[in-house]
Design a protein around this motif. Structure first.
Motif, short mmCIF file in Angstrom:
data_model
loop_
_atom_site.label_atom_id
_atom_site.label_comp_id
_atom_site.label_asym_id
_atom_site.label_seq_id
_atom_site.Cartn_x
_atom_site.Cartn_y
_atom_site.Cartn_z
N ILE A 1 -1.39 59.17 52.20
CA ILE A 1 -0.57 58.91 53.53
C ILE A 1 -1.81 58.77 54.88
O ILE A 1 -2.34 60.00 55.00
N ILE A 2 -1.61 57.89 55.52
CA ILE A 2 -2.37 57.90 56.76
C ILE A 2 -1.22 58.09 57.94
O ILE A 2 -0.53 57.20 58.11
N PRO A 3 -1.17 59.06 58.58
CA PRO A 3 -0.30 59.46 59.78
C PRO A 3 -0.88 58.85 61.09
O PRO A 3 -1.92 59.19 61.64
N ALA A 4 -0.34 58.16 61.94
CA ALA A 4 -0.70 57.45 63.14
C ALA A 4 0.49 57.18 63.93
O ALA A 4 0.89 56.05 63.98
N ARG A 5 0.66 58.06 64.80
CA ARG A 5 1.68 57.91 65.83
C ARG A 5 1.28 57.22 67.07
O ARG A 5 0.16 57.48 67.59
N ALA A 6 2.04 56.56 67.81
CA ALA A 6 1.76 56.23 69.16
C ALA A 6 2.03 57.38 70.21
O ALA A 6 2.46 58.41 69.56
N GLY A 7 1.50 56.89 71.34
CA GLY A 7 1.73 57.88 72.45
C GLY A 7 0.74 59.21 72.48
O GLY A 7 1.15 60.27 72.89
N SER A 8 -0.52 58.80 72.19
CA SER A 8 -1.49 59.85 72.26
C SER A 8 -1.81 60.30 73.62
O SER A 8 -1.88 59.15 74.38
N LYS A 9 -2.08 61.27 74.01
CA LYS A 9 -2.34 61.66 75.58
C LYS A 9 -3.87 61.71 76.05
O LYS A 9 -4.16 61.04 77.02
N GLY A 10 -4.76 61.97 75.07
CA GLY A 10 -6.25 61.86 75.45
C GLY A 10 -6.76 60.56 75.49
O GLY A 10 -7.59 60.41 76.53
N ILE A 11 -6.46 59.78 74.67
CA ILE A 11 -6.72 58.35 74.58
C ILE A 11 -5.86 57.52 74.37
O ILE A 11 -5.04 57.76 73.23
N LYS A 12 -5.41 56.48 75.37
CA LYS A 12 -4.14 55.74 75.18
C LYS A 12 -4.48 54.87 73.97
O LYS A 12 -5.48 54.16 73.86
N ASN A 13 -3.48 54.57 73.22
CA ASN A 13 -3.65 53.79 71.85
C ASN A 13 -4.85 54.09 71.12
O ASN A 13 -5.53 53.29 70.48
N LYS A 14 -4.81 55.43 71.04
CA LYS A 14 -6.12 55.99 70.35
C LYS A 14 -6.52 55.49 68.93
O LYS A 14 -7.62 55.09 68.75
N ASN A 15 -5.41 55.24 68.05
CA ASN A 15 -5.73 54.87 66.81
C ASN A 15 -6.30 53.59 66.66
O ASN A 15 -6.94 52.98 65.58
N LEU A 16 -6.30 52.78 67.68
CA LEU A 16 -6.95 51.27 67.85
C LEU A 16 -7.93 51.23 68.69
O LEU A 16 -8.62 50.27 68.98
N ALA A 17 -8.41 52.49 69.53
CA ALA A 17 -9.59 52.76 70.05
C ALA A 17 -10.67 52.13 69.45
O ALA A 17 -11.02 52.47 68.36
N LEU A 18 -11.60 51.36 70.21
CA LEU A 18 -12.71 50.72 69.24
C LEU A 18 -13.98 51.91 69.13
O LEU A 18 -14.35 52.52 70.28
N LEU A 19 -14.71 51.85 68.05
CA LEU A 19 -15.48 52.65 67.66
C LEU A 19 -16.57 51.82 66.89
O LEU A 19 -16.28 51.40 65.87
N ASP A 20 -17.68 51.57 67.78
CA ASP A 20 -18.81 50.69 67.26
C ASP A 20 -18.23 49.12 67.12
O ASP A 20 -18.33 48.56 66.10
#
Length: 223
Positions: free
Chosen positions: A5-24
């Motif tokens: 199970i991978i939990p990924a909710r919207a509405g993160s505070k530190g980085i907007k749309n954090k789970n789709l933020a680009l890493l490399d």
């Protein structure tokens, strides 16, 4: 049979749309998707999210999307609720592995190693951890009367550092538990819970822009 199970909710505070933020150049979710798909111990992977964007990305990557109820996606919502919700849709799995998408340096090798330890040592649960500073054990808290007391006991604050036991912190990368025991205890910290120790870099948890910058720098140095 094991369900990831991978939990990924919207509405993160530190980085907007954090789970789709680009890493490399790739979305943060990509790294956990790839680790889960390559892990030989996992039979099914589900993304639990309240974000239609995240769920669509999961579907593109052949990950089962599961829309999470809004009440399980608040700032104060605990992981036990989303896991129990997932289990009502995915039945028949003996074990659960929770993989937070904010741990991009946790690989399929870590997952398989952790699962091997979980099985070979007949554990009921396992959590990935990193070593923490023993000084934590020397801290004080206030009791109900406002008086000082040791955070663990009243001896540790006065014990030489070298005589203190090792301290571990959960790094959020891997949680494994027997399904029936999770339904009973609604927790990963149950009798016979084992550690899987990871180093500081492998344990990097992306919560702020600074964390993301640090992760990008690590990947640049590897190239």
């Amino acid at each position: 049979m094991t369900l990831a199970i991978i939990p990924a909710r919207a509405g993160s505070k530190g980085i907007k749309n954090k789970n789709l933020a680009l890493l490399d150049g790739k979305p943060l979710l990509y790294y956990t998707f790839e680790a889960a798909k390559k892990a030989t111990c996992i039979d099914e992977i589900v993304l639990s999210s309240d974000s239609k964007e995240y769920l669509a990305y999961a579907k593109e990557n052949n990950i089962k999307p599961l829309l999470r109820p809004q009440e399980l996606a608040t700032d104060n919502a605990r992981s036990d609720g989303l896991i129990l919700h997932a289990l009502t849709h995915f039945e028949g799995f003996e074990n659960i592995i929770l993989l937070q998408p904010t741990s991009p340096f946790r690989t399929h090798k870590h997952i398989d190693e952790a699962f091997h330890k979980f099985q070979s040592e007949n554990a009921n649960s396992l959590m990935s951890v990193k070593l923490a500073d023993k000084e934590l054990l020397k801290a004080f808290i206030l009791d109900e009367n406002g008086d000082l007391k040791g955070i663990c006991n009243n001896d540790f604050p006065f014990t030489p550092r070298q005589a203190l036991p090792e301290v571990f912190m959960s790094n959020g990368a891997i949680y494994i538990v027997k399904t029936e025991l999770f339904k009973k205890y609604k927790s990963f910290l149950i009798p016979k819970s084992l550690p899987y120790i990871m180093n500081e870099k492998e344990s990097l948890d992306i919560n702020t822009k600074e964390d993301l910058e640090k992760a990008n720098q690590i990947l640049k140095e590897k190239q």
